[in-house]
Design an enzyme around this catalytic site. Structure first.
Site, mmCIF file in Angstrom:
data_model
loop_
_atom_site.group_PDB
_atom_site.id
_atom_site.type_symbol
_atom_site.label_atom_id
_atom_site.label_comp_id
_atom_site.label_asym_id
_atom_site.label_seq_id
_atom_site.Cartn_x
_atom_site.Cartn_y
_atom_site.Cartn_z
ATOM 1 N N GLU A 170 65.043 36.973 47.689
ATOM 2 C CA GLU A 170 64.759 37.446 46.334
ATOM 3 C C GLU A 170 64.506 38.948 46.356
ATOM 4 O O GLU A 170 63.945 39.479 47.311
ATOM 5 C CB GLU A 170 63.546 36.722 45.753
ATOM 6 N N SER A 182 61.177 49.756 50.323
ATOM 7 C CA SER A 182 60.808 48.412 50.794
ATOM 8 C C SER A 182 62.034 47.514 50.683
ATOM 9 O O SER A 182 62.123 46.660 49.800
ATOM 10 C CB SER A 182 59.644 47.857 49.959
ATOM 11 N N GLU A 215 55.557 55.968 26.077
ATOM 12 C CA GLU A 215 55.456 55.125 27.265
ATOM 13 C C GLU A 215 54.009 54.950 27.704
ATOM 14 O O GLU A 215 53.740 54.464 28.802
ATOM 15 C CB GLU A 215 56.291 55.724 28.407
#
Length: 360
Positions: free
Chosen positions: A199, A281, A311
């Site tokens: 995933e 990562s 934002e």
């Protein structure tokens, strides 16, 4: 009235037809296209037809992929002279003639592919809402394909034949998404692994910038609240970081770095030096970071509180000496990995950069 559609302008281009899995018959429609240079990237920017001349088009039998795309993009099937036109709207954002050479066709086709690849249970309005992030991810995939293979002579060159994708799923899609692949890949011993499931959190490419004033030997870092340290129960979820942000669809990485500097610190960056571009990562995070040192003027009093209200950004700047930042890295006071990496990179390369800037 025919059940065939006539695709006009951007929709009629070969890369778009390939994304839809369609072939068609070349034709023409009366009129000239204006506007629409961001067609397929921004849902509201499609060309309009005005009187005069003729425009190349393609007649197709619409399939489910094309119908889904038209629904997501909010396009109308326009009836004109017993023809059903797709790819135009009533008004254009610009009165400039649509220019195929200036249109970001590869990006538009990649976005179309993402829309078509999306699970059928994802509603069209969800995909329409996600369009800016689909654009970010589409542009990231294009940059990824164009990347030079990493690893030097230590890593054996690989091809698509070394990975077998069995199934693809997307169990979550919001601003970001989660992709799940069932796959098998070639092993170092030879042969292939058994079926495995992996995933990835899909967020797309981003830029990271450390402003450096080489005359005063100062840098600017920013401070803002971050959810992930809070989720981890870190007592300090307000982190010191470099300036950073996503690379928007249709934007190059250098322009993104300069835009983020204005938004987050109200800084104008004179020159950019690329540092260590990398996957932060690669086991879990579908993100590639472009790291830069940006040359800036950092006098006393330039730091403030900035960020985009739309934002909900609340960002405070800190101007410190480069030596202090290095000491904070050494003391474990910098928890943001890219900031530590750029600080160490700048320590190694500062003399070379000073020479290039004619400061020595």
């Amino acid at each position: 009235m025919s059940d065939r559609w006539i695709l006009v302008g951007p929709m009629a281009q070969p890369n778009m037809l390939a994304a839809f899995g369609l072939t068609g018959q070349a034709t023409e429609v009366a009129g000239t296209l204006i506007g629409g240079q961001m067609a397929g990237i921004e849902a509201t920017d499609w060309p309009a037809l005005i009187e005069g001349g003729v425009t190349p088009a393609v007649t197709v039998q619409p399939n489910n992929a094309l119908r889904r795309y038209v629904q997501v993009m909010g396009l109308q099937v326009v009836s004109a002279a017993s023809q059903m036109l797709v790819g135009v709207q009533d008004r254009a954002k610009s009165d400039q003639r649509w220019n195929r050479d200036e249109w970001l066709g590869d990006l538009a086709a990649e976005i179309a592919s993402l829309i078509i690849e999306a699970p059928k249970e994802q509603a069209a309005d969800l995909l329409a809402w996600r369009l800016p992030m689909l654009g970010v991810w589409a542009a990231s995939r294009l940059r990824g394909r164009a990347s030079q293979p990493s690893g030097g002579d230590l890593v054996v060159p690989r091809t698509q034949e070394d990975m077998r994708v069995i199934a693809r799923h997307q169990p979550f899609a919001g601003f970001f998404a989660v992709d799940r692949w069932d796959l098998s890949h070639r092993t170092f011993a030879g042969g292939f692994t058994p079926r495995i499931v992996r995933e990835g959190f899909v967020s797309g490419d981003a830029v990271v910038l450390l402003p450096w004033d080489p005359v005063r030997d100062r840098v600017m870092v920013i401070e803002q609240f971050r959810l992930i340290p809070a989720l981890r129960h870190d007592p300090q979820p307000w982190l010191l970081e470099p300036i950073a942000g996503r690379v928007d669809a249709g934007e190059n990485v250098e322009d993104a770095a300069r835009r983020e500097a204005l938004e987050e610190a109200n800084l104008t960056i004179d020159q950019l030096f690329p540092a260590v571009h990398h996957y932060p990562s690669p086991g879990t995070l579908a993100e590639y970071l472009y790291l830069f040192v940006g040359i800036a003027d950092l006098p006393d009093g330039i730091a403030g509180v900035h960020g985009l209200a739309g934002e909900t950004e609340d960002i405070r700047g800190h101007v410190i000496t480069r030596e202090k930042l290095l000491q904070m890295v050494a003391d474990g006071q910098i928890a943001n990995g890219p900031l530590a990496m750029i600080a160490l990179w700048l320590q190694v390369h500062k003399d070379r950069l000073a020479k290039e800037l004619a400061l020595t």
